[in-house]
Design a protein around this motif. Structure first.
Motif, PDB file in Angstrom:
ATOM      1  N   TRP A 101      40.132  41.021  42.457  1.00  0.00           N
ATOM      2  CA  TRP A 101      41.128  41.932  41.879  1.00  0.00           C
ATOM      3  C   TRP A 101      42.498  41.283  41.978  1.00  0.00           C
ATOM      4  CZ3 TRP A 101      45.688  44.313  43.060  1.00  0.00           C
ATOM      5  CH2 TRP A 101      46.065  45.389  42.232  1.00  0.00           C
ATOM      6  N   TRP A 102      43.331  41.522  40.972  1.00  0.00           N
ATOM      7  CA  TRP A 102      44.716  41.080  41.006  1.00  0.00           C
ATOM      8  C   TRP A 102      45.534  42.040  40.141  1.00  0.00           C
ATOM      9  CZ3 TRP A 102      40.707  38.216  38.889  1.00  0.00           C
ATOM     10  CH2 TRP A 102      40.674  38.109  37.494  1.00  0.00           C
ATOM     11  N   PRO A 103      46.838  42.129  40.383  1.00  0.00           N
ATOM     12  CA  PRO A 103      47.662  43.096  39.652  1.00  0.00           C
ATOM     13  C   PRO A 103      47.878  42.688  38.203  1.00  0.00           C
ATOM     14  CG  PRO A 103      49.019  41.769  41.111  1.00  0.00           C
ATOM     15  CD  PRO A 103      47.603  41.408  41.418  1.00  0.00           C
ATOM     16  N   THR A 104      47.887  43.678  37.330  1.00  0.00           N
ATOM     17  CA  THR A 104      48.235  43.475  35.923  1.00  0.00           C
ATOM     18  C   THR A 104      49.202  44.571  35.490  1.00  0.00           C
ATOM     19  OG1 THR A 104      46.298  44.751  35.228  1.00  0.00           O
ATOM     20  CG2 THR A 104      46.045  42.377  35.334  1.00  0.00           C
ATOM     21  N   PRO A 105      50.317  44.224  34.818  1.00  0.00           N
ATOM     22  CA  PRO A 105      50.760  42.855  34.566  1.00  0.00           C
ATOM     23  C   PRO A 105      51.082  42.138  35.867  1.00  0.00           C
ATOM     24  CG  PRO A 105      52.529  44.392  34.102  1.00  0.00           C
ATOM     25  CD  PRO A 105      51.312  45.223  34.370  1.00  0.00           C
ATOM     26  N   GLY A 106      51.062  40.838  35.822  1.00  0.00           N
ATOM     27  CA  GLY A 106      51.294  40.108  37.055  1.00  0.00           C
ATOM     28  C   GLY A 106      51.416  38.618  36.829  1.00  0.00           C
ATOM     29  N   TYR A 107      51.663  37.918  37.899  1.00  0.00           N
ATOM     30  CA  TYR A 107      51.802  36.469  37.888  1.00  0.00           C
ATOM     31  C   TYR A 107      50.513  35.841  37.366  1.00  0.00           C
ATOM     32  CZ  TYR A 107      52.960  31.834  39.811  1.00  0.00           C
ATOM     33  OH  TYR A 107      53.222  30.500  39.983  1.00  0.00           O
ATOM     34  N   GLY A 108      50.641  34.949  36.387  1.00  0.00           N
ATOM     35  CA  GLY A 108      49.470  34.419  35.713  1.00  0.00           C
ATOM     36  C   GLY A 108      48.576  33.543  36.559  1.00  0.00           C
ATOM     37  N   ASP A 109      49.087  32.994  37.679  1.00  0.00           N
ATOM     38  CA  ASP A 109      48.272  32.096  38.483  1.00  0.00           C
ATOM     39  C   ASP A 109      47.117  32.803  39.181  1.00  0.00           C
ATOM     40  OD1 ASP A 109      49.899  30.070  37.700  1.00  0.00           O
ATOM     41  OD2 ASP A 109      50.309  29.313  39.712  1.00  0.00           O
ATOM     42  N   TYR A 110      47.218  34.116  39.397  1.00  0.00           N
ATOM     43  CA  TYR A 110      46.085  34.826  40.011  1.00  0.00           C
ATOM     44  C   TYR A 110      44.870  34.752  39.083  1.00  0.00           C
ATOM     45  CZ  TYR A 110      50.063  37.056  42.420  1.00  0.00           C
ATOM     46  OH  TYR A 110      51.224  37.300  43.107  1.00  0.00           O
ATOM     47  N   ALA A 111      45.062  35.139  37.832  1.00  0.00           N
ATOM     48  CA  ALA A 111      43.957  35.121  36.871  1.00  0.00           C
ATOM     49  C   ALA A 111      43.500  33.690  36.601  1.00  0.00           C
ATOM     50  CB  ALA A 111      44.378  35.794  35.567  1.00  0.00           C
ATOM     51  N   HIS A 112      44.443  32.753  36.556  1.00  0.00           N
ATOM     52  CA  HIS A 112      44.082  31.346  36.308  1.00  0.00           C
ATOM     53  C   HIS A 112      43.190  30.821  37.430  1.00  0.00           C
ATOM     54  CE1 HIS A 112      44.359  27.154  35.210  1.00  0.00           C
ATOM     55  NE2 HIS A 112      44.861  26.867  36.404  1.00  0.00           N
ATOM     56  N   ALA A 113      43.569  31.069  38.677  1.00  0.00           N
ATOM     57  CA  ALA A 113      42.759  30.605  39.800  1.00  0.00           C
ATOM     58  C   ALA A 113      41.378  31.245  39.782  1.00  0.00           C
ATOM     59  CB  ALA A 113      43.466  30.919  41.118  1.00  0.00           C
ATOM     60  N   ALA A 114      41.323  32.521  39.421  1.00  0.00           N
ATOM     61  CA  ALA A 114      40.029  33.207  39.349  1.00  0.00           C
ATOM     62  C   ALA A 114      39.130  32.564  38.297  1.00  0.00           C
ATOM     63  CB  ALA A 114      40.243  34.686  39.040  1.00  0.00           C
ATOM     64  N   ARG A 115      39.704  32.251  37.132  1.00  0.00           N
ATOM     65  CA  ARG A 115      38.906  31.617  36.073  1.00  0.00           C
ATOM     66  C   ARG A 115      38.396  30.253  36.510  1.00  0.00           C
ATOM     67  NH1 ARG A 115      43.056  33.704  32.751  1.00  0.00           N
ATOM     68  NH2 ARG A 115      44.098  31.673  32.745  1.00  0.00           N
ATOM     69  N   VAL A 116      39.270  29.466  37.125  1.00  0.00           N
ATOM     70  CA  VAL A 116      38.882  28.106  37.530  1.00  0.00           C
ATOM     71  C   VAL A 116      37.707  28.137  38.504  1.00  0.00           C
ATOM     72  CG1 VAL A 116      39.647  26.100  38.856  1.00  0.00           C
ATOM     73  CG2 VAL A 116      41.141  27.073  37.104  1.00  0.00           C
ATOM     74  N   TRP A 117      37.689  29.114  39.412  1.00  0.00           N
ATOM     75  CA  TRP A 117      36.670  29.156  40.457  1.00  0.00           C
ATOM     76  C   TRP A 117      35.585  30.205  40.212  1.00  0.00           C
ATOM     77  CZ3 TRP A 117      35.925  25.296  43.547  1.00  0.00           C
ATOM     78  CH2 TRP A 117      36.974  24.405  43.756  1.00  0.00           C
ATOM     79  N   GLY A 118      35.527  30.708  38.994  1.00  0.00           N
ATOM     80  CA  GLY A 118      34.408  31.571  38.617  1.00  0.00           C
ATOM     81  C   GLY A 118      34.435  32.962  39.215  1.00  0.00           C
ATOM     82  N   LEU A 119      35.623  33.453  39.573  1.00  0.00           N
ATOM     83  CA  LEU A 119      35.734  34.813  40.084  1.00  0.00           C
ATOM     84  C   LEU A 119      35.896  35.770  38.913  1.00  0.00           C
ATOM     85  CD1 LEU A 119      38.247  34.193  43.024  1.00  0.00           C
ATOM     86  CD2 LEU A 119      35.760  33.880  42.992  1.00  0.00           C
ATOM     87  N   GLN A 120      35.271  36.915  39.000  1.00  0.00           N
ATOM     88  CA  GLN A 120      35.304  37.898  37.925  1.00  0.00           C
ATOM     89  C   GLN A 120      36.173  39.081  38.327  1.00  0.00           C
ATOM     90  OE1 GLN A 120      33.807  37.183  34.975  1.00  0.00           O
ATOM     91  NE2 GLN A 120      33.255  35.223  35.941  1.00  0.00           N
ATOM     92  N   ARG A 121      37.011  39.524  37.396  1.00  0.00           N
ATOM     93  CA  ARG A 121      37.852  40.685  37.698  1.00  0.00           C
ATOM     94  C   ARG A 121      36.986  41.924  37.858  1.00  0.00           C
ATOM     95  NH1 ARG A 121      42.986  42.501  37.961  1.00  0.00           N
ATOM     96  NH2 ARG A 121      43.217  44.715  37.560  1.00  0.00           N
ATOM     97  N   CYS A 122      37.294  42.700  38.885  1.00  0.00           N
ATOM     98  CA  CYS A 122      36.557  43.925  39.187  1.00  0.00           C
ATOM     99  C   CYS A 122      37.569  45.007  39.550  1.00  0.00           C
ATOM    100  CB  CYS A 122      35.583  43.695  40.337  1.00  0.00           C
ATOM    101  SG  CYS A 122      34.678  45.170  40.850  1.00  0.00           S
ATOM    102  N   ASP A 123      37.513  46.132  38.853  1.00  0.00           N
ATOM    103  CA  ASP A 123      38.443  47.235  39.119  1.00  0.00           C
ATOM    104  C   ASP A 123      37.854  48.295  40.034  1.00  0.00           C
ATOM    105  OD1 ASP A 123      40.675  46.301  37.658  1.00  0.00           O
ATOM    106  OD2 ASP A 123      39.706  46.877  35.782  1.00  0.00           O
ATOM    107  N   ASN A 124      36.631  48.093  40.490  1.00  0.00           N
ATOM    108  CA  ASN A 124      36.010  49.008  41.445  1.00  0.00           C
ATOM    109  C   ASN A 124      36.342  48.533  42.854  1.00  0.00           C
ATOM    110  OD1 ASN A 124      34.422  50.617  43.059  1.00  0.00           O
ATOM    111  ND2 ASN A 124      32.502  50.212  41.975  1.00  0.00           N
ATOM    112  N   ALA A 125      37.358  49.155  43.455  1.00  0.00           N
ATOM    113  CA  ALA A 125      37.867  48.676  44.741  1.00  0.00           C
ATOM    114  C   ALA A 125      36.804  48.651  45.824  1.00  0.00           C
ATOM    115  CB  ALA A 125      39.048  49.546  45.186  1.00  0.00           C
ATOM    116  N   SER A 126      35.799  49.491  45.721  1.00  0.00           N
ATOM    117  CA  SER A 126      34.802  49.599  46.786  1.00  0.00           C
ATOM    118  C   SER A 126      33.896  48.374  46.875  1.00  0.00           C
ATOM    119  CB  SER A 126      33.945  50.855  46.580  1.00  0.00           C
ATOM    120  OG  SER A 126      33.190  50.767  45.382  1.00  0.00           O
ATOM    121  N   VAL A 127      33.877  47.533  45.828  1.00  0.00           N
ATOM    122  CA  VAL A 127      32.991  46.358  45.850  1.00  0.00           C
ATOM    123  C   VAL A 127      33.768  45.045  45.716  1.00  0.00           C
ATOM    124  CG1 VAL A 127      31.005  47.649  44.978  1.00  0.00           C
ATOM    125  CG2 VAL A 127      32.533  46.500  43.356  1.00  0.00           C
ATOM    126  N   VAL A 128      35.094  45.110  45.631  1.00  0.00           N
ATOM    127  CA  VAL A 128      35.898  43.885  45.526  1.00  0.00           C
ATOM    128  C   VAL A 128      35.773  43.082  46.816  1.00  0.00           C
ATOM    129  CG1 VAL A 128      38.267  43.020  45.424  1.00  0.00           C
ATOM    130  CG2 VAL A 128      37.519  44.778  43.816  1.00  0.00           C
TER     131      VAL A 128
END
Length: 271
Positions: A32-59
């Protein structure tokens, strides 16, 4: 605080990428990362295969930012508590905390449970100097700290970065920073009044920058040619908005002059 809880980073962006790499090696994928937000969070997630998840209970891993960028708004404490309750490992990006102009900041119970990322270069006006440090959470194991240290570059910061970090912890530097905040508050008020007088919508925020939306499209190229540079917030998740830093009155006056030149002229009726 024990010295073992302090980790050195080449920059905030380097730590963000390192944190994502560590999460990937742990087998975590839900982030999970904030949106709108600093682009490096999403970039790092993409590079390392992390998937955005909005369900806080499983993040499993994520990033918080306070004050947030680009808006300068405080983090959502309820969201942070939900993520921490799920035992997610979180980096708390505090790049702009020293430049907070209002509000009380991150609650201590959240701060103590996060990897606190400190990047002094913005508060010191030294954005070209790259150096940062991280305070590990109180619950962090020595194994986790060692694993994150092992992922660091072999020579993370240069002599300029070392000098900046040493200066950052000096009482005189912190006093200088605190004494500058009243001036920044006044300059922010003047910037907001200038933009609103020109018909811009100004978003709320607590930091020494703000986001604003013009009443009509503007030409960033024309402004740049006149010596005024604004940051288009589209890449930060806010199309149609611009991110403006607080500046001295002379800079605000120059901005106002150029914006007036770009303002649509009223159509005159034929007689």
């Amino acid at each position: 605080m024990s010295a073992e809880r302090i980790l050195i980073a080449a920059s905030g962006s380097e730590w963000i990428m390192r944190f994502a790499a560590w999460a990937c090696r742990r087998g975590w994928r839900r982030a999970w990362w904030p949106t709108p937000g600093y682009g490096d969070y999403a970039h790092a997630a993409r590079v390392w295969g992390l998937q955005r998840c909005d369900n806080a209970s499983v993040v499993e891993v994520g990033w918080l930012c306070d004050p947030g960028s680009p808006t300068g708004e405080p983090l959502d404490a309820a969201q942070a508590h939900a993520l921490l309750s799920a035992a997610a490992q979180l980096t708390l990006d505090l790049a702009y905390e020293p430049l907070r102009l209002e509000g009380s900041g991150v609650p201590d119970d959240i701060r103590r449970r996060c990897w606190q990322l400190i990047t002094p270069n913005k508060a010191l006006g030294l954005t070209g100097v790259r150096a940062a440090y991280v305070i590990a959470p109180e619950h962090a194991s020595l194994q986790d700290i060692a694993a994150l240290n092992a992922l660091a570059p072999s020579w993370p910061i240069g002599a300029d970065g070392v000098a900046m970090l040493r200066a950052w912890v000096r009482p005189a530097v912190q006093q200088w920073l605190c004494s500058s905040l009243p001036t920044l508050r006044q300059w922010k008020v003047e910037l907001m009044m200038c933009l609103q007088a020109l018909g811009w919508v100004v978003a709320p925020g607590q930091a020494s920058f703000l986001c604003a939306s013009p009443p009509a499209p503007i030409s960033a190229q024309a402004l740049r040619a006149a010596g005024v540079k604004l940051r288009d917030a589209t890449s930060l998740g806010m199309p149609g908005w611009w991110r403006l830093s607080v500046q001295p009155p002379s800079a605000v006056a120059a901005l106002a002059r150029q914006l007036r030149r770009q303002a649509p002229r009223p159509v005159q009726e034929e007689r």
